[in-house]
Enzyme design. Sequence first.
Site, mmCIF file in Angstrom:
data_model
loop_
_atom_site.group_PDB
_atom_site.id
_atom_site.type_symbol
_atom_site.label_atom_id
_atom_site.label_comp_id
_atom_site.label_asym_id
_atom_site.label_seq_id
_atom_site.Cartn_x
_atom_site.Cartn_y
_atom_site.Cartn_z
ATOM 1 N N ASN A 64 -41.131 -25.631 14.252
ATOM 2 C CA ASN A 64 -42.538 -25.998 14.403
ATOM 3 C C ASN A 64 -43.283 -24.721 14.774
ATOM 4 O O ASN A 64 -43.093 -24.198 15.866
ATOM 5 C CB ASN A 64 -42.722 -27.025 15.525
ATOM 6 C CG ASN A 64 -41.831 -28.250 15.356
ATOM 7 O OD1 ASN A 64 -41.502 -28.630 14.238
ATOM 8 N ND2 ASN A 64 -41.439 -28.854 16.464
ATOM 9 N N ALA A 114 -45.420 -27.315 18.003
ATOM 10 C CA ALA A 114 -44.766 -26.377 18.919
ATOM 11 C C ALA A 114 -45.325 -26.565 20.328
ATOM 12 O O ALA A 114 -46.539 -26.611 20.511
ATOM 13 C CB ALA A 114 -44.980 -24.939 18.454
ATOM 14 N N HIS A 157 -27.616 -30.531 -3.116
ATOM 15 C CA HIS A 157 -27.943 -29.143 -3.426
ATOM 16 C C HIS A 157 -28.844 -28.731 -2.274
ATOM 17 O O HIS A 157 -29.958 -29.237 -2.139
ATOM 18 C CB HIS A 157 -28.688 -29.119 -4.771
ATOM 19 C CG HIS A 157 -28.962 -27.761 -5.351
ATOM 20 N ND1 HIS A 157 -28.660 -27.440 -6.657
ATOM 21 C CD2 HIS A 157 -29.537 -26.646 -4.821
ATOM 22 C CE1 HIS A 157 -29.039 -26.182 -6.913
ATOM 23 N NE2 HIS A 157 -29.575 -25.688 -5.817
ATOM 24 N N CYS A 161 -30.640 -29.131 -9.779
ATOM 25 C CA CYS A 161 -30.404 -28.195 -10.887
ATOM 26 C C CYS A 161 -31.317 -28.536 -12.063
ATOM 27 O O CYS A 161 -31.853 -27.647 -12.729
ATOM 28 C CB CYS A 161 -28.939 -28.241 -11.333
ATOM 29 S SG CYS A 161 -27.799 -27.523 -10.133
ATOM 30 N N HIS A 200 -39.404 -19.661 18.000
ATOM 31 C CA HIS A 200 -38.087 -20.305 18.085
ATOM 32 C C HIS A 200 -37.956 -21.387 17.023
ATOM 33 O O HIS A 200 -38.956 -21.876 16.492
ATOM 34 C CB HIS A 200 -37.883 -20.929 19.473
ATOM 35 C CG HIS A 200 -38.771 -22.110 19.750
ATOM 36 N ND1 HIS A 200 -40.117 -21.986 20.020
ATOM 37 C CD2 HIS A 200 -38.513 -23.447 19.778
ATOM 38 C CE1 HIS A 200 -40.646 -23.183 20.214
ATOM 39 N NE2 HIS A 200 -39.697 -24.094 20.068
#
Lengths: 332, 332
Positions: free
Chosen positions: A151, A158, A292, A197, A164
């Site tokens: 965040n 945050a 993936h 993909c 961080h």
Amino acid sequence: MSELRKDPIVNRWVIISEERGKRPSDFAETPSQLTTSCPFCAGNEHLTPSEIMAFRHEGTMKDQPGWSLRVVPNKFPALMVEGQESHRHNGFYEFMDGLGAHEVIIESPQHQCTLEEMSAPDFTNVIRAYRDRIRDLRNDTRLKYALIFKNQGAPAGATVEHTHSQLIATPVVPKTVEEELRGSQDFHQTHNQCVFCGILNDDRKDNRRIVLDRDGFITLEPFAARFPFETWILPATHEVRFEDMNDEKINALASVFQETLMRLRKALNHPPYNFVLHTAPLNTYVPDHAYHWHIEIIPKLTRVAGFEWGSGFFINPTAPENAATYLRQVRL
Amino acid sequence: MSELRKDPIVNRWVIISEERGKRPSDFAETPSQLTTSCPFCAGNEHLTPSEIMAFRHEGTMKDQPGWSLRVVPNKFPALMVEGQESHRHNGFYEFMDGLGAHEVIIESPQHQCTLEEMSAPDFTNVIRAYRDRIRDLRNDTRLKYALIFKNQGAPAGATVEHTHSQLIATPVVPKTVEEELRGSQDFHQTHNQCVFCGILNDDRKDNRRIVLDRDGFITLEPFAARFPFETWILPATHEVRFEDMNDEKINALASVFQETLMRLRKALNHPPYNFVLHTAPLNTYVPDHAYHWHIEIIPKLTRVAGFEWGSGFFINPTAPENAATYLRQVRL
């Protein structure tokens, strides 16, 4: 100890974490600024729980200055390794202990340094720490997922300004990842290829949504982006698990990832943002074609309102093709 | 014309609405205040598109003052009835015209009057307007859903201060409702009852999450609430569609709904909030046991951050049992 609860209608798990509990009147308060005694700054190591890992200069000691990156348990964890794995029932309600892990990756000893401003080697170390923490946590077979996220900025959630990211490991596979797994399996049955993909293949042909394509990684704006400038980074060839990358690939990803963040920052004038890393579940059988790994970056430009919460339908005011054009044109 | 696009991985539809389009630099601007020429105030009827319906004093004319509630098309609609229903494909990407409806329910001619401050008859008229609009829109067989929602306060996404709700009708069933329908069907197969009826039955036995239980409606805090003080209102007996309610039931719901909002306002000191009305899909076969309409109210007390977006997992700092206790104890 917090509690995991499952919604009986849509089977969505939530964490009820009253350790972070608040009375109704507490919600209005703004979070206090911690500029003078930031627990993440070098020299304040005693203000955090003891470190889990760190990249340190030779000869420096654990929980002392001399580190370039530090991982510590969250002081107010949503989940803890002390929990029991057992599911319990009360009528048709299902719940379990708040078992898991909640860690903070302190990306730099400097308070003001953002990911975009970091040196390339320091940024690479952040990505390496992500990989190493997942590799360590998968040894706890009770854990089924490790979600790494960031965040950036108060509007993106945050509560501590010092740069961080966080890791939350859970004993169940999160709903969003379950949906991607199920969707990938369905797509594979019809098209006989990995859906990610397939997307890369199609999008690289007409190029309209591609932002970067180099060193084995692709940055793109997804066709059905929920948010303006929603941006994904994927390995160009099929890879199931982020944590299986070797150091060479980590270096290449770090370069593409940092350039992507720098382009977003320039195009959108230092936006707050979130990113999340989606890798395959831990300690769970996943067919090779069924996932993936990828990173999703969401600049926080619009407010998610009632319609989105109520419908799961998102209104995006910027076509991803136009967002990609803007991001490609940025001069760094 | 906007475009509906389907994510090929999780089959989530999004609305790409560039009519509301912005360049990257536009996102930083704060929405302008419209206090002197609010388009929703009495006397400013010429500032909105022509009204679809209104509750008016006798002898007053369409698009003139003299109304107590007014429904108009959204001036910047996300979806429009002029679209075509046809799905199109580009490779495996699926998309369609931005077909639908986007309406604004102006709940009061007075700029400052909130739902909580309204007289009981005026509040009842708001609920009646919701019902009447859905009844009208279901005549367009291309429409598969009508979602009514409200954003109260700027942090909850309101861009116009004057009290209003919105209706967005879509040619596909929203993901959230699809999930509830599927979950309800699964639950019925196992337990041979409606999952919502099961919840009401269980929760009324131990009463810990019940806030109000009167006149045929229940206000409760759900067992696996995603947000602190997330609150649902449901009919106490099984009802599939909100829009099938008669006037007597509308009166009873209005009373319970307004008291619920007043309790939230008092407990949380005028919080911003969203609410959404979940009824069964339109023009779609729904087995009688497979849905139970309800209202979800979400006070905007916490910021949804990276973890929630990335996982679909929510961390709730207030146990719903405690939230229910607070709400019951409020003295109005």
